[in-house]
Design a protein around this motif. Structure first.
Motif, mmCIF file in Angstrom:
data_model
loop_
_atom_site.group_PDB
_atom_site.id
_atom_site.type_symbol
_atom_site.label_atom_id
_atom_site.label_comp_id
_atom_site.label_asym_id
_atom_site.label_seq_id
_atom_site.Cartn_x
_atom_site.Cartn_y
_atom_site.Cartn_z
ATOM 1 N N GLY A 158 41.324 -8.492 58.223
ATOM 2 C CA GLY A 158 41.365 -7.145 57.681
ATOM 3 C C GLY A 158 40.280 -6.932 56.639
ATOM 4 N N VAL A 159 39.871 -5.675 56.512
ATOM 5 C CA VAL A 159 38.728 -5.346 55.674
ATOM 6 C C VAL A 159 39.041 -5.466 54.191
ATOM 7 C CG1 VAL A 159 37.016 -3.561 55.158
ATOM 8 C CG2 VAL A 159 37.865 -3.830 57.490
ATOM 9 N N GLN A 160 40.252 -5.102 53.773
ATOM 10 C CA GLN A 160 40.597 -5.218 52.353
ATOM 11 C C GLN A 160 40.576 -6.685 51.912
ATOM 12 O OE1 GLN A 160 40.837 -3.478 49.737
ATOM 13 N NE2 GLN A 160 41.986 -4.793 48.342
ATOM 14 N N ALA A 161 41.143 -7.568 52.729
ATOM 15 C CA ALA A 161 41.138 -8.995 52.402
ATOM 16 C C ALA A 161 39.713 -9.527 52.348
ATOM 17 C CB ALA A 161 41.963 -9.779 53.414
ATOM 18 N N ALA A 162 38.873 -9.101 53.288
ATOM 19 C CA ALA A 162 37.478 -9.544 53.298
ATOM 20 C C ALA A 162 36.713 -8.991 52.109
ATOM 21 C CB ALA A 162 36.807 -9.115 54.603
ATOM 22 N N SER A 163 37.021 -7.768 51.714
ATOM 23 C CA SER A 163 36.369 -7.169 50.548
ATOM 24 C C SER A 163 36.638 -7.987 49.292
ATOM 25 C CB SER A 163 36.858 -5.733 50.366
ATOM 26 O OG SER A 163 36.238 -5.123 49.254
ATOM 27 N N ARG A 164 37.870 -8.459 49.156
ATOM 28 C CA ARG A 164 38.217 -9.310 48.010
ATOM 29 C C ARG A 164 37.555 -10.681 48.133
ATOM 30 N NH1 ARG A 164 39.718 -6.588 43.798
ATOM 31 N NH2 ARG A 164 40.159 -8.666 42.962
ATOM 32 N N ALA A 165 37.489 -11.214 49.361
ATOM 33 C CA ALA A 165 36.945 -12.559 49.561
ATOM 34 C C ALA A 165 35.442 -12.616 49.317
ATOM 35 C CB ALA A 165 37.263 -13.043 50.979
ATOM 36 N N TYR A 166 34.705 -11.603 49.754
ATOM 37 C CA TYR A 166 33.249 -11.627 49.644
ATOM 38 C C TYR A 166 32.734 -11.010 48.348
ATOM 39 C CZ TYR A 166 32.881 -13.042 54.547
ATOM 40 O OH TYR A 166 32.981 -13.731 55.737
ATOM 41 N N PHE A 167 33.396 -9.955 47.865
ATOM 42 C CA PHE A 167 32.856 -9.213 46.726
ATOM 43 C C PHE A 167 33.813 -9.107 45.541
ATOM 44 C CE2 PHE A 167 30.766 -7.273 50.521
ATOM 45 C CZ PHE A 167 29.491 -7.745 50.266
ATOM 46 N N ASP A 168 35.041 -9.637 45.688
ATOM 47 C CA ASP A 168 36.050 -9.533 44.639
ATOM 48 C C ASP A 168 36.263 -8.078 44.229
ATOM 49 O OD1 ASP A 168 37.988 -10.547 42.955
ATOM 50 O OD2 ASP A 168 36.621 -10.832 41.272
ATOM 51 N N LYS A 169 36.282 -7.190 45.238
ATOM 52 C CA LYS A 169 36.478 -5.759 45.022
ATOM 53 C C LYS A 169 37.491 -5.230 46.023
ATOM 54 C CE LYS A 169 31.776 -4.436 43.482
ATOM 55 N NZ LYS A 169 30.642 -3.538 43.820
ATOM 56 N N ASP A 170 38.147 -4.129 45.659
ATOM 57 C CA ASP A 170 38.939 -3.387 46.630
ATOM 58 C C ASP A 170 38.002 -2.498 47.440
ATOM 59 O OD1 ASP A 170 41.405 -4.444 45.800
ATOM 60 O OD2 ASP A 170 41.510 -3.006 44.144
ATOM 61 N N VAL A 171 38.442 -2.073 48.604
ATOM 62 C CA VAL A 171 37.556 -1.301 49.484
ATOM 63 C C VAL A 171 37.060 -0.013 48.831
ATOM 64 C CG1 VAL A 171 38.429 -2.227 51.662
ATOM 65 C CG2 VAL A 171 39.590 -0.277 50.602
ATOM 66 N N GLY A 172 37.869 0.578 47.965
ATOM 67 C CA GLY A 172 37.465 1.818 47.311
ATOM 68 C C GLY A 172 36.364 1.636 46.289
ATOM 69 N N ASP A 173 36.066 0.385 45.924
ATOM 70 C CA ASP A 173 35.045 0.114 44.913
ATOM 71 C C ASP A 173 33.754 -0.432 45.513
ATOM 72 O OD1 ASP A 173 36.836 0.823 42.852
ATOM 73 O OD2 ASP A 173 37.729 -1.184 42.897
ATOM 74 N N LEU A 174 33.663 -0.513 46.825
ATOM 75 C CA LEU A 174 32.482 -1.081 47.464
ATOM 76 C C LEU A 174 31.299 -0.120 47.415
ATOM 77 C CD1 LEU A 174 34.085 -2.593 50.690
ATOM 78 C CD2 LEU A 174 33.234 -3.880 48.721
ATOM 79 N N ASN A 175 30.098 -0.690 47.313
ATOM 80 C CA ASN A 175 28.875 0.084 47.494
ATOM 81 C C ASN A 175 28.598 0.221 48.990
ATOM 82 O OD1 ASN A 175 28.498 0.012 44.662
ATOM 83 N ND2 ASN A 175 27.458 -1.975 44.831
ATOM 84 N N LEU A 176 27.723 1.159 49.340
ATOM 85 C CA LEU A 176 27.423 1.396 50.749
ATOM 86 C C LEU A 176 26.852 0.149 51.419
ATOM 87 C CD1 LEU A 176 27.204 3.161 53.232
ATOM 88 C CD2 LEU A 176 25.042 4.058 52.352
ATOM 89 N N ASP A 177 25.954 -0.574 50.736
ATOM 90 C CA ASP A 177 25.375 -1.770 51.355
ATOM 91 C C ASP A 177 26.436 -2.845 51.574
ATOM 92 O OD1 ASP A 177 25.475 -1.986 48.540
ATOM 93 O OD2 ASP A 177 24.135 -3.706 48.592
ATOM 94 N N GLN A 178 27.439 -2.901 50.691
ATOM 95 C CA GLN A 178 28.524 -3.867 50.862
ATOM 96 C C GLN A 178 29.425 -3.468 52.024
ATOM 97 O OE1 GLN A 178 30.040 -3.582 46.868
ATOM 98 N NE2 GLN A 178 28.815 -5.317 46.131
#
Length: 216
Positions: A158-178
């Motif tokens: 899942g994308v939320q879990a991956a967002s935390r694993a790669y960037f230590d962010k929730d999906v709502g806090d990601l930059n476009l490049d991320q």
């Protein structure tokens, strides 16, 4: 023609799992350790999983995955026929590993109802299930299943879990490049998630960003 369709059903579709189970799909849950009073003190899980509703995913993130995986998702009925024709032509002229033309709906069918077996029989079964899924669920429900369950490396599903694993962010806090980086992972999560393939990952990410621009 009737005999041919009957043969297809006997060979490929007779024992397919029901898509109805996707309506109430529950992912594997972690094991909870509780104290003497029954309060949770720790959880153990082999996989990182976080379930979100479709509305909780930023639309730019959704568009990143559509650009990378299935740009005609909202217009097809589960199968991308032009994509299949293009893949067949490419595979006939290429002696390497065959490429696929799986839509997001087909990936949901494979990940949740079938196996990763590399065969034409599995691809046909996957396509049949994809059409059934499109009849049973809305596009948003299919995307929610996909974004919550797609394997993306680092034990993340899942994308939320991956967002935390790669960037230590929730999906709502990601930059476009991320967002675009996460969208490249379904193709090869164990490759693009490693430092030694940094240049390949950046090139693929830039391709996704370019596709987003071309798709408006």
């Amino acid at each position: 023609g009737v005999l041919f369709l009957a043969l297809i059903w006997v060979v490929f579709a007779r024992d397919l799992p029901s898509v109805d189970q996707l309506r109430d799909y529950e992912p594997p849950l972690p094991t909870m350790v509780r104290d003497g009073e029954g309060k949770p003190v720790h959880s153990y899980a082999r996989e990182r999983r976080v379930q979100l509703e479709y509305s909780e995913y930023p639309q730019l993130l959704v568009r990143s995955f559509l650009a990378a995986e299935d740009k005609t998702f909202f217009s097809h009925g589960g199968i991308d026929y032009p994509g299949i024709a293009s893949a067949i032509i490419t595979n006939l002229s290429n002696s390497g590993r065959p490429i696929g033309a799986s839509t997001i709906t087909q990936q949901v069918a494979k990940n949740l109802l079938l196996t990763n077996e590399l065969s034409y029989r599995r691809k046909v079964r996957e396509a049949i299930l994809a059409m059934r899924i499109e009849d049973a669920l809305t596009k948003e429900q299919i995307l929610e299943l996909y974004l919550n369950e797609i394997p993306l490396g680092r034990r993340s599903f899942g994308v939320q879990a991956a967002s935390r694993a790669y960037f230590d962010k929730d999906v709502g806090d990601l930059n476009l490049d991320q967002m675009a980086f996460l969208a490249i992972l379904p193709k090869a999560p164990e490759k693009y998630g490693r430092k030694k393939f940094y240049q390949e990952a950046v090139a693929r990410r830039n391709f996704v960003l370019d596709q987003m621009r071309k798709n408006g």
